[in-house]
Design a protein around this motif. Sequence first.
Motif, PDB file in Angstrom:
ATOM      1  N   UNK A  14      40.897   3.288  30.954  1.00  9.12           N
ATOM      2  CA  UNK A  14      39.435   3.017  31.102  1.00  9.12           C
ATOM      3  C   UNK A  14      39.534   1.899  32.293  1.00  9.12           C
ATOM      4  N   UNK A  48      44.859  12.359  42.843  1.00 10.35           N
ATOM      5  CA  UNK A  48      45.851  11.532  43.025  1.00 10.35           C
ATOM      6  C   UNK A  48      45.590  10.564  42.181  1.00 10.35           C
ATOM      7  N   UNK A  61      36.530  13.297  33.878  1.00 10.81           N
ATOM      8  CA  UNK A  61      35.301  12.519  34.487  1.00 10.81           C
ATOM      9  C   UNK A  61      34.192  13.475  35.151  1.00 10.81           C
ATOM     10  N   UNK A 106      32.300  11.343  44.161  1.00 12.75           N
ATOM     11  CA  UNK A 106      33.766  11.064  44.149  1.00 12.75           C
ATOM     12  C   UNK A 106      34.215  11.618  45.558  1.00 12.75           C
ATOM     13  N   UNK A 107      35.620  11.391  45.705  1.00 12.85           N
ATOM     14  CA  UNK A 107      36.148  11.434  46.904  1.00 12.85           C
ATOM     15  C   UNK A 107      37.287  12.334  46.512  1.00 12.85           C
ATOM     16  N   UNK A 135      40.698   3.183  35.625  1.00 14.60           N
ATOM     17  CA  UNK A 135      39.750   4.003  36.249  1.00 14.60           C
ATOM     18  C   UNK A 135      38.516   3.207  36.749  1.00 14.60           C
ATOM     19  N   UNK A 136      37.808   2.373  36.015  1.00 13.27           N
ATOM     20  CA  UNK A 136      36.724   1.716  36.559  1.00 13.27           C
ATOM     21  C   UNK A 136      36.986   0.803  37.746  1.00 13.27           C
ATOM     22  N   UNK A 137      38.289   0.635  38.233  1.00 14.61           N
ATOM     23  CA  UNK A 137      38.605  -0.083  39.511  1.00 14.61           C
ATOM     24  C   UNK A 137      39.271   0.599  40.609  1.00 14.61           C
ATOM     25  N   UNK A 138      39.936   1.745  40.073  1.00 12.03           N
ATOM     26  CA  UNK A 138      41.059   2.234  41.196  1.00 12.03           C
ATOM     27  C   UNK A 138      40.402   3.900  41.460  1.00 12.03           C
ATOM     28  N   UNK A 139      39.676   4.458  40.341  1.00 12.02           N
ATOM     29  CA  UNK A 139      39.475   5.868  40.877  1.00 12.02           C
ATOM     30  C   UNK A 139      37.991   6.027  41.715  1.00 12.02           C
ATOM     31  N   UNK A 140      38.302   6.655  42.750  1.00  7.32           N
ATOM     32  CA  UNK A 140      37.086   6.600  43.734  1.00  7.32           C
ATOM     33  C   UNK A 140      35.888   7.463  43.194  1.00  7.32           C
ATOM     34  N   UNK A 141      35.065   6.924  42.356  1.00  6.55           N
ATOM     35  CA  UNK A 141      33.687   7.408  42.050  1.00  6.55           C
ATOM     36  C   UNK A 141      32.765   6.416  42.123  1.00  6.55           C
ATOM     37  N   UNK A 169      40.162  14.732  46.845  1.00  2.22           N
ATOM     38  CA  UNK A 169      41.466  14.805  46.935  1.00  2.22           C
ATOM     39  C   UNK A 169      42.150  13.442  46.591  1.00  2.22           C
ATOM     40  N   UNK A 170      41.526  12.253  46.525  1.00  6.98           N
ATOM     41  CA  UNK A 170      41.895  11.133  46.262  1.00  6.98           C
ATOM     42  C   UNK A 170      41.621  10.793  44.648  1.00  6.98           C
TER      43      UNK A 170
END
Lengths: 148, 82
Positions: free
Chosen positions: A111, A57, A79, A50-51, A114-120, A53-54
């Motif tokens: 969900x 946010x 997560x 993951x990233x 999270x699947x499309x916008x969280x940087x994992x 700091x991002x």
Amino acid sequence: MIRVQTEDFNQQREYDRLREQSSVGAVVTFTGLVRDFNQGEQVASLTLEHYPLMTEKSLAQIVMQAKQRWNILACTLIHRVGELKISEQIVFVGIATAHRQDAFAACEYIMDYLKTEAPFWKKECNSQGTSYWVDARESDRSALNKWS
Amino acid sequence: MINVLFFAQIRDQLGVSGLQLPSAENNDLTTLLKNLKSLDSNYLSVLSKGSLMVAVNQTMQADNVPLYSGDEVAFFPPVTGG
């Protein structure tokens, strides 16, 4: 409450926290697990990058948007990152509301975003020891359409 | 300076997790991306993918935005968490 962590989580403990308020009438939880197949490949393990700091946010932003849409009394989003084995827990979303419709909808909304916008990013390793990055799925992106 | 970061496949393909670029010569996102692509043919091919995502100061960007010294610009492939 939002947490990104390497260690596992305890569903019962998270559920008990969500139902602490006496005005809670419904708790919906979702747990994502590492399954043993993906895109036709036999998966042996998974590494989640993951990233940092991002991540903080974007998860906060997703939960805030859900709180604006539904009357949420308590929300937990966990997560995990790092190396995970088959059947391990990856993600937990728990929503406590007065009525079940809000809890179901908010859980699914969180969900989907999270699947499309969280940087994992997931890197899978197959039984032969070959590792490869998991491709994003169009079905995850199109799942957002129902919220617009 | 602009702090540039790469994640997941993008980092693997470029072989570097990030670099620093002078802010005066990279005063917006479009210019910075153009300058990165001109570094070599590998940067050009990796950063030309239509699926490339970009965040400025940890917020996803779909359009050109101005950049200032100290900004953090991250490039990464579509996300696959959850």
